[in-house]
Design a protein around this motif. Structure first.
Motif, PDB file in Angstrom:
ATOM      1  N   LEU A 124       1.224  -0.984  -0.391  1.00 31.62           N
ATOM      2  CA  LEU A 124      -0.160  -0.275  -0.137  1.00 31.62           C
ATOM      3  C   LEU A 124       0.833   1.140   0.125  1.00 31.62           C
ATOM      4  CD1 LEU A 124      -2.918  -0.915   2.527  1.00 31.62           C
ATOM      5  CD2 LEU A 124      -2.556  -1.251   0.106  1.00 31.62           C
ATOM      6  N   ALA A 125       0.179   2.001  -0.578  1.00 27.07           N
ATOM      7  CA  ALA A 125       0.572   3.419  -0.788  1.00 27.07           C
ATOM      8  C   ALA A 125       1.254   4.075   0.325  1.00 27.07           C
ATOM      9  CB  ALA A 125       0.601   4.490  -1.652  1.00 27.07           C
ATOM     10  N   VAL A 126       2.333   4.992   0.565  1.00 27.02           N
ATOM     11  CA  VAL A 126       1.977   5.666   1.960  1.00 27.02           C
ATOM     12  C   VAL A 126       2.171   7.772   1.767  1.00 27.02           C
ATOM     13  CG1 VAL A 126       3.308   6.418   4.008  1.00 27.02           C
ATOM     14  CG2 VAL A 126       3.344   3.856   3.007  1.00 27.02           C
ATOM     15  N   GLY A 127       1.049   8.186   2.414  1.00 32.59           N
ATOM     16  CA  GLY A 127       1.471   8.987   1.696  1.00 32.59           C
ATOM     17  C   GLY A 127       0.926  10.066   3.248  1.00 32.59           C
ATOM     18  N   THR A 128       0.105  10.896   3.555  1.00 33.84           N
ATOM     19  CA  THR A 128       0.312  11.903   4.481  1.00 33.84           C
ATOM     20  C   THR A 128      -0.997  12.232   4.682  1.00 33.84           C
ATOM     21  OG1 THR A 128      -0.472  14.116   3.014  1.00 33.84           O
ATOM     22  CG2 THR A 128       1.804  13.370   3.758  1.00 33.84           C
ATOM     23  N   ILE A 129      -1.275  12.423   6.762  1.00 37.90           N
ATOM     24  CA  ILE A 129      -2.367  12.500   6.854  1.00 37.90           C
ATOM     25  C   ILE A 129      -3.512  14.032   6.633  1.00 37.90           C
ATOM     26  CG2 ILE A 129      -3.689  12.496   9.029  1.00 37.90           C
ATOM     27  CD1 ILE A 129      -1.582  10.576  10.240  1.00 37.90           C
ATOM     28  N   PRO A 130      -4.575  14.356   6.468  1.00 39.45           N
ATOM     29  CA  PRO A 130      -5.039  16.113   6.145  1.00 39.45           C
ATOM     30  C   PRO A 130      -5.118  16.532   7.510  1.00 39.45           C
ATOM     31  CG  PRO A 130      -5.946  14.197   4.673  1.00 39.45           C
ATOM     32  CD  PRO A 130      -5.360  12.980   5.750  1.00 39.45           C
ATOM     33  N   LYS A 131      -4.424  17.371   7.747  1.00 43.02           N
ATOM     34  CA  LYS A 131      -3.959  18.573   9.295  1.00 43.02           C
ATOM     35  C   LYS A 131      -5.961  18.295   9.231  1.00 43.02           C
ATOM     36  CE  LYS A 131      -0.190  20.208   7.965  1.00 43.02           C
ATOM     37  NZ  LYS A 131       0.826  21.909   8.208  1.00 43.02           N
ATOM     38  N   THR A 132      -6.789  19.210   8.322  1.00 40.32           N
ATOM     39  CA  THR A 132      -7.521  19.408   9.293  1.00 40.32           C
ATOM     40  C   THR A 132      -9.088  17.827   9.627  1.00 40.32           C
ATOM     41  OG1 THR A 132      -8.341  19.387   6.630  1.00 40.32           O
ATOM     42  CG2 THR A 132      -7.747  21.530   8.058  1.00 40.32           C
ATOM     43  N   ALA A 133      -8.657  16.867   8.865  1.00 41.91           N
ATOM     44  CA  ALA A 133      -9.581  16.002   8.844  1.00 41.91           C
ATOM     45  C   ALA A 133      -9.309  15.223  10.967  1.00 41.91           C
ATOM     46  CB  ALA A 133      -8.992  14.830   8.654  1.00 41.91           C
ATOM     47  N   THR A 134     -11.176  15.096  11.186  1.00 44.04           N
ATOM     48  CA  THR A 134     -11.504  14.386  12.341  1.00 44.04           C
ATOM     49  C   THR A 134     -12.149  13.620  12.212  1.00 44.04           C
ATOM     50  OG1 THR A 134     -11.132  17.655  13.250  1.00 44.04           O
ATOM     51  CG2 THR A 134     -12.451  15.729  14.653  1.00 44.04           C
ATOM     52  N   ALA A 135     -11.783  12.545  13.504  1.00 41.22           N
ATOM     53  CA  ALA A 135     -12.450  11.277  12.638  1.00 41.22           C
ATOM     54  C   ALA A 135     -13.779  11.254  13.670  1.00 41.22           C
ATOM     55  CB  ALA A 135     -11.665  10.026  13.571  1.00 41.22           C
ATOM     56  N   VAL A 136     -14.922  10.917  12.775  1.00 39.18           N
ATOM     57  CA  VAL A 136     -16.391  10.327  13.744  1.00 39.18           C
ATOM     58  C   VAL A 136     -16.040   9.444  14.307  1.00 39.18           C
ATOM     59  CG1 VAL A 136     -18.652   9.616  13.156  1.00 39.18           C
ATOM     60  CG2 VAL A 136     -17.625  12.396  11.962  1.00 39.18           C
ATOM     61  N   TYR A 165     -34.777   2.039  10.339  1.00 39.10           N
ATOM     62  CA  TYR A 165     -32.929   2.363  11.587  1.00 39.10           C
ATOM     63  C   TYR A 165     -32.880   3.630  11.220  1.00 39.10           C
ATOM     64  CZ  TYR A 165     -28.062   2.044  12.179  1.00 39.10           C
ATOM     65  OH  TYR A 165     -26.786   1.531  12.104  1.00 39.10           O
ATOM     66  N   THR A 166     -32.839   4.449  12.709  1.00 36.56           N
ATOM     67  CA  THR A 166     -32.412   6.301  13.094  1.00 36.56           C
ATOM     68  C   THR A 166     -31.421   5.862  13.295  1.00 36.56           C
ATOM     69  OG1 THR A 166     -35.162   6.344  13.178  1.00 36.56           O
ATOM     70  CG2 THR A 166     -33.340   8.132  13.966  1.00 36.56           C
ATOM     71  N   VAL A 167     -30.073   6.984  13.255  1.00 37.86           N
ATOM     72  CA  VAL A 167     -28.811   7.013  14.455  1.00 37.86           C
ATOM     73  C   VAL A 167     -28.934   8.446  14.123  1.00 37.86           C
ATOM     74  CG1 VAL A 167     -27.993   5.183  12.775  1.00 37.86           C
ATOM     75  CG2 VAL A 167     -27.579   7.231  11.910  1.00 37.86           C
ATOM     76  N   ARG A 168     -28.005   8.899  15.324  1.00 37.31           N
ATOM     77  CA  ARG A 168     -27.403  10.711  15.349  1.00 37.31           C
ATOM     78  C   ARG A 168     -26.686  10.912  15.722  1.00 37.31           C
ATOM     79  NH1 ARG A 168     -27.381  13.915  19.118  1.00 37.31           N
ATOM     80  NH2 ARG A 168     -27.540  12.055  20.800  1.00 37.31           N
ATOM     81  N   ASN A 169     -26.031  11.306  14.782  1.00 38.78           N
ATOM     82  CA  ASN A 169     -24.003  12.226  14.806  1.00 38.78           C
ATOM     83  C   ASN A 169     -23.806  12.713  16.345  1.00 38.78           C
ATOM     84  OD1 ASN A 169     -21.867  12.229  14.699  1.00 38.78           O
ATOM     85  ND2 ASN A 169     -21.856  14.074  13.063  1.00 38.78           N
ATOM     86  N   PRO A 170     -23.580  12.364  17.082  1.00 37.58           N
ATOM     87  CA  PRO A 170     -23.585  13.247  18.462  1.00 37.58           C
ATOM     88  C   PRO A 170     -21.968  14.046  18.753  1.00 37.58           C
ATOM     89  CG  PRO A 170     -22.886  10.884  19.193  1.00 37.58           C
ATOM     90  CD  PRO A 170     -23.456  11.104  17.709  1.00 37.58           C
ATOM     91  N   THR A 171     -21.181  13.281  17.642  1.00 38.32           N
ATOM     92  CA  THR A 171     -20.379  14.665  17.541  1.00 38.32           C
ATOM     93  C   THR A 171     -20.120  15.677  17.010  1.00 38.32           C
ATOM     94  OG1 THR A 171     -19.406  13.841  15.767  1.00 38.32           O
ATOM     95  CG2 THR A 171     -18.662  12.340  17.432  1.00 38.32           C
ATOM     96  N   ALA A 172     -18.783  16.735  17.090  1.00 39.37           N
ATOM     97  CA  ALA A 172     -18.883  18.209  16.572  1.00 39.37           C
ATOM     98  C   ALA A 172     -18.290  17.856  15.322  1.00 39.37           C
ATOM     99  CB  ALA A 172     -17.408  18.970  17.582  1.00 39.37           C
ATOM    100  N   VAL A 173     -18.193  16.914  14.416  1.00 34.53           N
ATOM    101  CA  VAL A 173     -18.078  17.195  13.438  1.00 34.53           C
ATOM    102  C   VAL A 173     -18.633  16.531  12.460  1.00 34.53           C
ATOM    103  CG1 VAL A 173     -15.329  16.944  13.660  1.00 34.53           C
ATOM    104  CG2 VAL A 173     -16.036  14.917  13.041  1.00 34.53           C
ATOM    105  N   GLY A 174     -18.642  16.217  11.030  1.00 34.93           N
ATOM    106  CA  GLY A 174     -19.849  15.537  10.096  1.00 34.93           C
ATOM    107  C   GLY A 174     -19.883  14.894   9.433  1.00 34.93           C
ATOM    108  N   LEU A 175     -20.545  14.132   8.954  1.00 33.26           N
ATOM    109  CA  LEU A 175     -20.119  12.385   8.156  1.00 33.26           C
ATOM    110  C   LEU A 175     -20.128  11.972   7.278  1.00 33.26           C
ATOM    111  CD1 LEU A 175     -19.181   8.988   9.486  1.00 33.26           C
ATOM    112  CD2 LEU A 175     -22.322   8.652   9.574  1.00 33.26           C
TER     113      LEU A 175
END
Length: 359
Positions: A124-136, A165-175
């Motif tokens: 697998l290729a090795v790249g960089t991690i986006p600085k602004t990315a935040t995981a849900v 089936y209903t889910v809610r995003n309780p985090t501070a970032v979008g999915l």
């Protein structure tokens, strides 16, 4: 320079005997930190909350950009043992994003921060991690319902259900770029029959998925419908499918057959000791002059009586009975011919009219 640094990191990981992480008292370890896609690596840990369901999945971009960077097809889930430990054998997947790659461990519907165990995946290729990315890291399940059903399913027809089936995003970032997968298990089968991409699930927002569920023809037993959103918010609901209508019809049919056999056996037993002299007249008439019985077709047990007699009334004896013979007793009818004529006239008026016309 950046490529050289990443290569050095990968080399350091390759030389290490295993990968371990410790965060907030949680310990997790990989049996190997270099693997090919499809190989199995043992993941073990301790200090986790007993009974909590943990999700394990191979992710790219350091596991920090959410499920869009993870190979959810190879993910699995297991509960923590009572002593706070776990041991699983995870098949290394092929993340859709470049490495650095990790084995991402997170509690399902939990509040504990996830743990990322670095692993080098060959090829697998090795790249960089986006600085602004935040995981849900979490989705909350708000509602799960499996409703519907048709009356025809009681008789083995295909049944139509509906999963809500209903889910809610309780985090501070979008999915974004997550996938809803719905599986149907039962009758020796377990397959994904519905997939749907989730985009733009904003913080605090809920999303309801309505999925039709079709049970197969002649479904019998317990069927389990499960769903998740890229490994998050997994649910399981069950439905018992039994064709009670067919079972009832078969039970009634068997009961009628048994009742008929018992009734037939009872009648045969009652006729076994039947005395023709005691039979209802005029179905059976005793003819003393002939030393015999005259059995009519509608007599109870007439077939059995005739079978035991083993003979039939001859034409000469019949003529003697009605007084038309030439032998002994001729002219002395043992039948009431006038009454017989009245009976025949009522039952067969057309035939009697034709006979009178011929005369």
């Amino acid at each position: 320079m950046r490529k050289l640094l990443l290569a050095a990191v990968a080399l350091t990981l390759a030389l290490a005997p295993g990968t371990a992480a410790r965060a907030s008292g949680l310990v997790a370890t990989l049996s190997a930190n270099v693997a090919k896609p499809g190989e199995t690596v043992r993941v073990s840990g301790e200090g986790w909350t007993p009974g909590k369901l943990l999700q394990f999945v191979t992710c790219g971009e350091g596991g920090l950009t959410g499920s869009a960077a993870c190979d959810t097809r190879s993910g699995l889930a297991t509960p923590v043992r009572a002593d706070g430990k776990f041991v699983v054998d995870l098949q290394i997947g092929t993340p859709p994003k470049d490495c650095p790659c990790v084995v991402h461990i997170a509690e399902v519907q939990g509040t504990t921060d996830p743990v990322n165990l670095p692993i080098s995946i060959t090829g697998l290729a090795v790249g960089t991690i986006p600085k602004t990315a935040t995981a849900v890291r979490e989705l909350a399940v708000q509602e799960v319902r499996l409703t519907g059903g048709t009356a025809a399913a009681w008789f083995g027809a295909r049944d139509q259900l509906q999963l809500t089936y209903t889910v809610r995003n309780p985090t501070a970032v979008g999915l974004n770029s997550a996938t809803v997968q719905v599986r149907l298990g039962g009758g020796g089968d377990d397959n994904i029959f519905h997939q749907e991409v989730v985009e733009n699930l904003a913080p605090g927002q809920s999303r309801t998925f309505t999925v039709p569920v079709e049970l197969p023809l002649a479904a019998f037993g317990k069927y389990v419908v499960s769903a998740d959103v890229s490994g998050l918010a997994p649910i399981r609901v069950s439905h018992n499918a039994y064709p009670w209508g067919l079972i009832l019809i078969n039970a009634v049919g068997i009961s009628l057959i048994v009742w008929g056999l018992l009734r037939r056996y009872g009648r045969r037993r009652a006729l076994r000791d039947l005395n023709p002299a005691d039979a209802m007249l005029p179905a059976v008439v005793r003819l003393g002059s002939l030393g015999a019985y005259l059995v009519f077709d509608d007599a109870p047990g007439s077939r059995r009586l005739r079978r035991h007699a083993g003979a039939q009334l001859s034409l000469d004896n019949l003529r003697t009975l009605i007084g038309q013979g030439n032998g002994p007793g001729a002219g002395d009818s043992v039948l009431d011919l006038d009454a017989l004529g009245h009976v025949l006239a009522r039952r067969y008026p057309r035939s009697i009219s034709l006979m009178e016309e011929e005369r």
